[in-house]
Every structure is written in C-alpha cells, then in structure tokens.
Motif scaffolding. Structure first.
Motif, PDB file in Angstrom:
ATOM      1  N   ASN A  81       0.916  -1.114  -0.039  1.00 42.73           N
ATOM      2  CA  ASN A  81      -0.088  -0.129   0.071  1.00 42.73           C
ATOM      3  C   ASN A  81       0.956   1.362   0.084  1.00 42.73           C
ATOM      4  N   ALA A 128      -6.660   7.995  -2.476  1.00 42.27           N
ATOM      5  CA  ALA A 128      -6.109   7.805  -3.775  1.00 42.27           C
ATOM      6  C   ALA A 128      -5.810   6.712  -4.265  1.00 42.27           C
ATOM      7  N   VAL A 129      -5.178   5.881  -3.155  1.00 39.93           N
ATOM      8  CA  VAL A 129      -4.956   4.472  -3.427  1.00 39.93           C
ATOM      9  C   VAL A 129      -5.912   3.744  -3.760  1.00 39.93           C
ATOM     10  N   TRP A 130      -6.937   3.841  -2.812  1.00 40.54           N
ATOM     11  CA  TRP A 130      -8.079   2.956  -3.090  1.00 40.54           C
ATOM     12  C   TRP A 130      -8.882   3.403  -4.404  1.00 40.54           C
ATOM     13  N   LEU A 131      -9.035   4.753  -4.785  1.00 38.90           N
ATOM     14  CA  LEU A 131      -9.451   5.066  -6.207  1.00 38.90           C
ATOM     15  C   LEU A 131      -8.750   4.346  -7.388  1.00 38.90           C
ATOM     16  N   VAL A 132      -7.254   4.333  -7.131  1.00 39.52           N
ATOM     17  CA  VAL A 132      -6.557   3.579  -8.203  1.00 39.52           C
ATOM     18  C   VAL A 132      -6.926   2.144  -8.200  1.00 39.52           C
ATOM     19  N   ARG A 133      -6.724   1.545  -7.040  1.00 42.42           N
ATOM     20  CA  ARG A 133      -7.350   0.260  -6.804  1.00 42.42           C
ATOM     21  C   ARG A 133      -8.720  -0.249  -7.506  1.00 42.42           C
ATOM     22  N   ILE A 135     -10.228   1.510  -9.880  1.00 41.44           N
ATOM     23  CA  ILE A 135     -10.094   1.862 -11.322  1.00 41.44           C
ATOM     24  C   ILE A 135      -9.507   0.615 -11.872  1.00 41.44           C
ATOM     25  N   ASN A 136      -8.496  -0.003 -11.192  1.00 42.67           N
ATOM     26  CA  ASN A 136      -7.824  -0.991 -11.920  1.00 42.67           C
ATOM     27  C   ASN A 136      -8.369  -2.465 -11.729  1.00 42.67           C
TER      28      ASN A 136
END
Length: 137
Positions: A81, A128-133, A135-136
């Motif tokens: 993370n 931000a990490v959560w959103l990227v995860r 999206i991916n």
C-alpha cells in the motif's frame, strides 16, 4: 488521525501536566502503533469491505507496508500500500515532533498545525490508493 489512546486520568496519575497531556498521549499512542504492528499483522483478520462489497478498503495492506518499511524494504512497502510510506512518515513525525514539544524545543501549536496537515495528507493518500485500486479492478 491524532490518535490518543491514553486516558487523561491515567496521564494525570502519572504526574503529566494537563497542558502536556495531549502531546504525551499522542506520543505514547504513536509508539504503541509502531510497536504492535508486527504482532497485529500475524493475527487472523479479514477486510470487511472485501467480504461484503468485494473490493479492498483504503487501508488494505497498510500494516504489511509498515512492516516492510521497518525492514527497509521500500519497494515491497509500496506494493502492499503506497500510502503506508506516508503513514510511517507521519508516525515518525508524531514521535519526534511530540518529543521535541515535551522537551520545549518546538512550539506545541506549530507541531499540532503540522500534524493536522500531515493527517490530511495521509487520508488523501489512502483514498487516492483506493481509487486507483478501484479503477484497476
């Protein structure tokens, strides 16, 4: 994120002046978080968001990231993370900043103000990490 798990009555019994109690409490709480993280990562656990929604929560991997940082494995910490690196920096700031306040080297209001900005940065990084995860997925 200024987590203080030390009750004021306990600090008062220890003779900590009331003006310094918040700083002592946050310092002890930060040290406690850093100390027990290797133990917590070994306990069986599950992510409630993962179980119910099928998606990881913003904090998934943070404990593993903190452990990797303590072993100076920054790439591995990033993979668990990325926000864990910022959280570790924030906890280190709490330990050193609050210690310097208690030693009357830094102003309490300055450290508290920097702490507020730091906690906003950690929360923003977690989301931000959560959103990227998400999206991916």
């Amino acid at each position: 994120m200024e987590i203080n798990v030390c009750p004021p009555w306990m600090l008062a019994k220890l003779g900590v002046p009331s003006g310094k109690q918040p700083h002592v409490g946050i310092l002890l709480s930060s040290l406690l978080a850093l100390t027990i993280s290797p133990i917590l990562v070994r306990l069986p656990h599950f992510c409630l968001a993962q179980k119910i929604l099928g998606i990881p929560c913003p904090g998934c991997g943070v404990m593993h990231s903190l452990i990797a940082i303590s072993h100076l494995q920054f790439h591995q910490a990033w993979m668990f993370n990325p926000a864990g690196i910022l959280l570790a920096s924030y906890l280190a700031f709490q330990v050193f900043g609050r210690s310097l306040v208690l030693a009357s080297v830094l102003s309490a209001s300055g450290v508290s103000a920097m702490s507020k900005h730091g906690q906003a940065g950690v929360v923003a990084a977690l989301f931000a990490v959560w959103l990227v995860r998400l999206i991916n997925l």
